[in-house]
Design an enzyme around this catalytic site. Structure first.
Site, PDB file in Angstrom:
ATOM      1  N   GLY A 278       0.856  -1.469  -0.116  1.00  0.00           N
ATOM      2  CA  GLY A 278      -0.119  -0.564  -0.365  1.00  0.00           C
ATOM      3  C   GLY A 278       0.922   1.496  -0.180  1.00  0.00           C
ATOM      4  O   GLY A 278       0.431   2.687  -0.567  1.00  0.00           O
ATOM      5  N   GLY A 279       1.390   1.190   0.599  1.00  0.00           N
ATOM      6  CA  GLY A 279       3.033   2.461   0.059  1.00  0.00           C
ATOM      7  C   GLY A 279       2.417   3.793  -0.885  1.00  0.00           C
ATOM      8  O   GLY A 279       2.704   4.148  -1.341  1.00  0.00           O
TER       9      GLY A 279
ATOM     10  N   ARG B 273      -3.481  -9.079   1.520  1.00  0.00           N
ATOM     11  CA  ARG B 273      -2.507  -8.739   1.066  1.00  0.00           C
ATOM     12  C   ARG B 273      -3.771  -7.193   0.808  1.00  0.00           C
ATOM     13  O   ARG B 273      -3.007  -6.085   1.359  1.00  0.00           O
ATOM     14  CB  ARG B 273      -1.796  -9.065  -0.039  1.00  0.00           C
ATOM     15  CG  ARG B 273      -1.180  -9.937   0.046  1.00  0.00           C
ATOM     16  CD  ARG B 273      -0.489 -10.260  -1.232  1.00  0.00           C
ATOM     17  NE  ARG B 273       0.295  -9.593  -2.196  1.00  0.00           N
ATOM     18  CZ  ARG B 273       2.113  -9.065  -1.967  1.00  0.00           C
ATOM     19  NH1 ARG B 273       1.958  -9.534  -1.415  1.00  0.00           N
ATOM     20  NH2 ARG B 273       2.076  -7.849  -2.876  1.00  0.00           N
TER      21      ARG B 273
ATOM     22  N   ASP C 101      -7.831 -10.202 -10.062  1.00  0.00           N
ATOM     23  CA  ASP C 101      -6.292 -10.312 -10.944  1.00  0.00           C
ATOM     24  C   ASP C 101      -6.891  -9.250 -11.597  1.00  0.00           C
ATOM     25  O   ASP C 101      -7.629  -9.116 -12.700  1.00  0.00           O
ATOM     26  CB  ASP C 101      -6.629 -11.825 -11.938  1.00  0.00           C
ATOM     27  CG  ASP C 101      -5.496 -12.316 -12.718  1.00  0.00           C
ATOM     28  OD1 ASP C 101      -4.599 -11.257 -13.024  1.00  0.00           O
ATOM     29  OD2 ASP C 101      -5.618 -13.191 -12.666  1.00  0.00           O
TER      30      ASP C 101
ATOM     31  N   CYS D 170      11.415  -4.745  -7.946  1.00  0.00           N
ATOM     32  CA  CYS D 170      12.041  -4.339  -6.966  1.00  0.00           C
ATOM     33  C   CYS D 170      12.693  -5.344  -7.151  1.00  0.00           C
ATOM     34  O   CYS D 170      14.007  -6.311  -5.855  1.00  0.00           O
ATOM     35  CB  CYS D 170      11.846  -4.404  -5.321  1.00  0.00           C
ATOM     36  SG  CYS D 170      10.606  -5.994  -4.898  1.00  0.00           S
TER      37      CYS D 170
ATOM     38  N   ASP E  49       2.521  -1.912 -10.742  1.00  0.00           N
ATOM     39  CA  ASP E  49       4.432  -2.523  -9.502  1.00  0.00           C
ATOM     40  C   ASP E  49       4.304  -4.395  -9.496  1.00  0.00           C
ATOM     41  O   ASP E  49       3.651  -4.883  -8.524  1.00  0.00           O
ATOM     42  CB  ASP E  49       4.356  -1.910  -8.399  1.00  0.00           C
ATOM     43  CG  ASP E  49       5.350  -2.539  -7.627  1.00  0.00           C
ATOM     44  OD1 ASP E  49       6.754  -2.275  -8.081  1.00  0.00           O
ATOM     45  OD2 ASP E  49       5.256  -2.785  -6.491  1.00  0.00           O
TER      46      ASP E  49
END
Length: 483
Positions: A282-283, A306, A337, A407, A352
């Site tokens: 959530g950031g 999540r 999805d 990431c 992301d």
């Protein structure tokens, strides 16, 4: 005599040593056990050493070192007091750092232009001297004006040609041969079958060529309401745990510094509708809201647990969340999805994607993507990532922006996925996508981040973990839909 004979008999007996096994929790047993973090490290050593060469040892060291965080000031808390407190503790405002760097860059460019102009003048003088040797002074005088204009800086710039397209073909950095070269040769056993990782990339066709448009971007818009604080390089100071203020919400949010750049790359403007396809934890969604620009932010995730984490972040940082945010439709939480989303009323989409989460994979065994039970999932990551990006490019409105991010340090999950998605766009649709090269703009961030060399990347940009700027890894690529 009796005692002597017994002693003599005992000394002649053979001693038998019994070796007892250590329990399962003993350090020596645990050390020999092959944990997911060990498999991740072996994979990265084999893979990334080929990609980053001499830089890999320093990146590897940074991945194991203390991670740096940034603090996003909560606009819905006691933000003025929070800013004052952070600055008194020595933290630096990232927007101010970017602005200062921009001024330095402009001064550097001006200095280079002055030097170039002087060089052109000196060259012109030399050419004029040579040209006037053994020539009638009257003729030379008449021609001075035309020669001066011919060799002027303005004339040179007006005749310069700028390359706006990149041709991607089988011989490029992302050709199948190179991609397969970067895949470790390790074979993974599952269901009694050996499966080489490289087989999952057989759908690359090196004979297909397609043009990819690319534009340079020279500036990063840092929203005026977004206050982010960091520490200078080599400063390993920690931000304390956030506390709640008078509005009942936390005063700042801690996150990896690399996570800021995908949101800045989205270039969110007032009134935009924003979709975060894979929003947990959530950031990044919260960061988009902190700009105060979006009309609506849709936070989606495929997992209910999540998505609960995202909702929890909102409740902790947005006062009266259920009444003032969910009710009017400012924020929407959707479960499913992302490849099945049909709403195409979005100006900005963040993709992301799930990835190998390289830093986390080296520190946590629980739920590690390198667990034997998750082999198939890990091997299929690039295909899932490509499908998510492809769908986002179809959903976003004409003129809209899609930012793809991971990431991971993996060129397969990063530029490789962008390449696959663009290839599918070219083959199956009439859409026109342009890749935004942010290299000139990211010079503003050079005092905060360390970026990978551009010769390692074709499309996006990569924040490298380092002992001086220990953020990331974060890869991000900005794509704009023209039609």
């Amino acid at each position: 005599m009796l005692s002597y004979s017994i002693l003599k008999h005992v000394t002649k007996e053979t001693k038998i040593f019994v070796r007892y096994k250590h329990p399962s929790h003993h350090w020596s047993v645990l050390r020999k056990k092959d944990h997911p973090i060990d498999k991740a490290l072996n994979h990265f050593d084999d893979f990334y050493k080929q990609v980053f060469d001499k830089k890999w040892p320093s990146i590897r060291k940074a991945l194991f070192a203390k991670k740096k965080y940034i603090a996003v000031v909560n606009r819905f808390g006691d933000n003025i007091e929070t800013i004052s407190k952070l600055e008194s503790e020595g933290a630096l405002n990232m927007r101010r750092l970017f602005t200062l760097e921009k001024q330095y860059i402009q001064e550097e460019i001006s200095e280079k232009k002055r030097n170039t102009a002087l060089e052109n003048i000196f060259k012109l003088d030399e050419m004029t001297e040579k040209a006037t040797e053994n020539v009638d002074p009257k003729v030379t005088s008449d021609n001075n004006l035309s020669k001066s204009s011919q060799f002027s800086l303005a004339s040179s710039l007006s005749n310069a040609q700028y390359d706006t397209e990149r041709l991607v073909d089988g011989k490029s950095f992302l050709s199948p041969e190179i991609l397969h070269h970067f895949i470790p040769a390790t074979k993974i056993k599952g269901n009694e079958d050996f499966l080489p990782e490289s087989s999952h990339y057989k759908f690359y066709d090196q004979n297909i060529q397609f043009a990819v448009k690319s534009d340079n971007e020279f500036d990063i818009h840092f929203p005026e309401h977004l206050d982010i604080y960091c520490y200078e390089k080599y400063n390993k100071s920690d931000f304390g745990n956030p506390s709640k203020g008078s509005t009942g919400v936390y005063n700042y949010y801690l996150m990896d510094g690399g996570s800021v750049l995908p949101i800045l790359a989205l270039d969110i403007k007032p009134g935009h509708r924003v979709l975060d396809m894979c929003s947990s934890p959530g950031g990044k969604s919260l960061l988009a809201i902190q700009t105060l620009y979006p009309e609506c932010v849709v936070s989606n995730d495929i997992s209910g647990s999540r998505l609960d984490r995202v909702e929890s972040v909102y409740e902790q940082f947005l006062y009266d969340f259920n009444e003032k945010w969910l009710g009017p439709g400012k924020i929407k939480l959707t479960l499913g999805d992302a490849r099945n989303i049909v709403d195409d009323n979005f100006d900005r989409i963040l993709v992301d994607v799930p990835c190998t989460t390289d830093r986390q994979s080296l520190h946590e065994n629980d739920n590690n993507i390198f667990k034997p039970s998750r082999i198939k999932e890990r091997l299929q990551l690039p295909e899932l990532q490509k499908e998510l990006l492809f769908h986002a490019l179809k959903l976003v409105q004409k003129g809209g922006i899609v930012v793809y991010s991971t990431c991971s340090l993996s060129p397969i999950q990063n530029d490789g996925v962008v390449h696959m998605a663009l290839k599918q766009i070219w083959e199956e649709t009439n859409m026109e996508i342009v890749v935004k090269d942010l290299s000139p703009a990211l010079l503003q961030a050079r005092s905060v981040y360390e970026f990978a060399d551009r010769n390692l990347l074709k499309y996006g940009h990569l924040v490298l973990p380092s002992m001086s700027h220990n953020y990331g890894p974060t890869y991000f690529c900005k794509l704009k839909k023209l039609k």
